[in-house]
Design an enzyme around this catalytic site. Structure first.
Site, mmCIF file in Angstrom:
data_model
loop_
_atom_site.group_PDB
_atom_site.id
_atom_site.type_symbol
_atom_site.label_atom_id
_atom_site.label_comp_id
_atom_site.label_asym_id
_atom_site.label_seq_id
_atom_site.Cartn_x
_atom_site.Cartn_y
_atom_site.Cartn_z
ATOM 1 N N ASN A 9 -14.072 1.989 -138.534
ATOM 2 C CA ASN A 9 -13.718 1.532 -137.184
ATOM 3 C C ASN A 9 -13.678 2.790 -136.313
ATOM 4 O OD1 ASN A 9 -12.582 0.633 -134.829
ATOM 5 N ND2 ASN A 9 -10.592 0.099 -135.715
ATOM 6 N N TRP A 10 -14.695 2.950 -135.506
ATOM 7 C CA TRP A 10 -14.809 4.203 -134.730
ATOM 8 C C TRP A 10 -13.899 4.225 -133.513
ATOM 9 C CZ3 TRP A 10 -20.837 5.347 -134.482
ATOM 10 C CH2 TRP A 10 -21.312 5.486 -135.783
ATOM 11 N N LYS A 11 -13.270 3.110 -133.216
ATOM 12 C CA LYS A 11 -12.361 3.013 -132.051
ATOM 13 C C LYS A 11 -13.071 3.530 -130.787
ATOM 14 C CE LYS A 11 -8.515 3.135 -135.229
ATOM 15 N NZ LYS A 11 -7.130 3.480 -135.515
ATOM 16 N N HIS A 99 -7.021 -6.219 -134.211
ATOM 17 C CA HIS A 99 -6.564 -4.883 -134.607
ATOM 18 C C HIS A 99 -5.220 -4.600 -133.929
ATOM 19 C CE1 HIS A 99 -6.287 -0.557 -135.001
ATOM 20 N NE2 HIS A 99 -7.125 -0.673 -136.019
ATOM 21 N N GLU A 101 -4.072 -2.139 -132.460
ATOM 22 C CA GLU A 101 -4.159 -1.479 -131.146
ATOM 23 C C GLU A 101 -4.444 -2.496 -130.042
ATOM 24 O OE1 GLU A 101 -6.959 1.448 -132.438
ATOM 25 O OE2 GLU A 101 -5.387 2.392 -133.616
ATOM 26 N N GLU A 171 -3.139 -3.495 -142.312
ATOM 27 C CA GLU A 171 -2.977 -2.169 -141.732
ATOM 28 C C GLU A 171 -1.558 -2.004 -141.199
ATOM 29 O OE1 GLU A 171 -7.153 -0.594 -140.482
ATOM 30 O OE2 GLU A 171 -6.269 -1.637 -138.793
ATOM 31 N N GLY A 177 -3.396 6.278 -138.085
ATOM 32 C CA GLY A 177 -3.575 7.516 -137.329
ATOM 33 C C GLY A 177 -2.423 8.498 -137.438
ATOM 34 N N SER A 217 -4.643 5.612 -142.367
ATOM 35 C CA SER A 217 -4.727 6.984 -142.884
ATOM 36 C C SER A 217 -5.423 7.072 -144.253
ATOM 37 C CB SER A 217 -3.344 7.624 -142.946
ATOM 38 O OG SER A 217 -2.784 7.707 -141.647
ATOM 39 N N GLY A 238 -10.274 4.552 -139.872
ATOM 40 C CA GLY A 238 -10.424 5.087 -138.518
ATOM 41 C C GLY A 238 -10.910 6.530 -138.582
ATOM 42 N N GLY A 239 -9.984 7.459 -138.520
ATOM 43 C CA GLY A 239 -10.294 8.891 -138.432
ATOM 44 C C GLY A 239 -11.345 9.385 -139.421
HETATM 45 P P1 13P Z 1 -6.845 5.656 -139.384
HETATM 46 O O1 13P Z 1 -7.715 5.619 -140.619
HETATM 47 O O2 13P Z 1 -7.276 6.687 -138.393
HETATM 48 O O3 13P Z 1 -5.381 5.730 -139.741
HETATM 49 O O4 13P Z 1 -7.050 4.253 -138.636
HETATM 50 C C1 13P Z 1 -6.927 3.086 -139.367
HETATM 51 C C2 13P Z 1 -7.397 1.957 -138.535
HETATM 52 O O5 13P Z 1 -6.762 1.588 -137.560
HETATM 53 C C3 13P Z 1 -8.665 1.314 -138.892
HETATM 54 O O6 13P Z 1 -8.866 0.137 -138.188
#
Ligand code: 13P
Length: 261
Positions: A9-11, A99, A101, A171, A177, A217, A238-239
């Protein structure tokens, strides 16, 4: 047996040029991986990069295209939204729905997630439905109740076969993050609870088939332990999905753990 998934997920990251460069890099790095062993690999760029990434995946290496969100109506006066048929039109296969967020910053409710899941499945695409508790909810001992409620509403009125082909991502909000990964056995416990909830509201067969990922994470150093758990079917990342090297390490880590889930 459930096929594992590694989904990026590149956000809100990467221009079109940067998105193409990252996917090209991943493609080259996984080119020689055993097709029978490789997990389902998904990348989810921002909307503006989707078409360009789709074009280079067309003759690609089994990397699937994901979108980070969608609207549930097909078309109409809904300024700023993107619909499922439009995403299907550019070869998107998976769509993330709910998600944390989006729930946190854009007020998305479980009812909206449910409408999105229904629209995604109605058009033959696959939703990645996100759930998870906040730190406050965990500290108040509400994790199980919160997650159970989310999943129950998110999957409301879906047919058994629709649920079976869906993906859920657990999640925990406090792990996203932050570098604080949820301990693997605890993540597995909650994921098992989600699977049992699916069995309750749908069927044991759907619960055995639905793929449930962990997210929060996830890093190359955590993936093998996570994938060794009985009910964790992969990761939503994500990251670590923004660097080809790390993302490919996650794919490799998943391939090292062969289980009969
Ligand atoms: P991180 O891997 O950066 O913690 O993000 C997780 C996430 O929200 C994937 O959708």
């Amino acid at each position: 047996m459930r096929k594992p998934i590694i989904a990026g997920n590149w956000k809100l990251n990467k221009t079109v040029e940067e998105s193409i460069a990252l996917v090209e890099d991943i493609k080259v790095k996984i080119m020689d991986f055993d097709k029978d062993q490789i997990p389902t690999v998904i990348v989810s760029p921002v909307f503006t990069s989707l078409k360009s990434v789709a074009d280079i995946l067309e003759h690609g290496q089994g990397i699937y295209l994901g979108a980070q969100d969608c609207y549930w109506e097909d078309s109409g006066a809904f300024t700023g939204e993107v619909s499922v048929p439009m995403l299907k039109d550019i070869c998107v296969t998976y769509i993330i729905a709910g998600h944390s967020e989006r729930r946190q910053y854009f007020g998305e409710t479980d009812e909206a997630v449910n409408l999105k899941a229904k629209a995604i499945l109605a058009h033959g695409l696959i939703p990645i439905i996100c759930c998870g508790e906040t730190l406050g909810q965990r500290e108040a001992g509400q994790t199980d109740e919160v997650v159970k409620n989310q999943v129950t509403v998110d999957l409301k009125d879906l047919a058994e076969e629709q649920i079976a082909k869906s993906v859920i991502a657990y999640e925990p909000v406090w792990a996203i993050g932050t570098g604080k990964t949820c301990e693997s056995r605890e993540a597995n416990r909650v994921i098992k609870l989600i699977r049992d909830t699916v069995a309750e509201i749908s069927s044991r067969d759907a619960a055995d088939k639905i793929r449930i990922l962990y997210g929060g994470s996830v890093k190359p150093s955590t993936i093998e332990e996570q994938m060794s758990q009985s009910d964790i079917d992969g990761a939503l990342v994500g990251g670590a999905s923004l660097k080809a090297e790390d993302f490919v390490q996650l794919i490799k880590g998943t391939m090292l753990i062969r289980t009969s889930k």
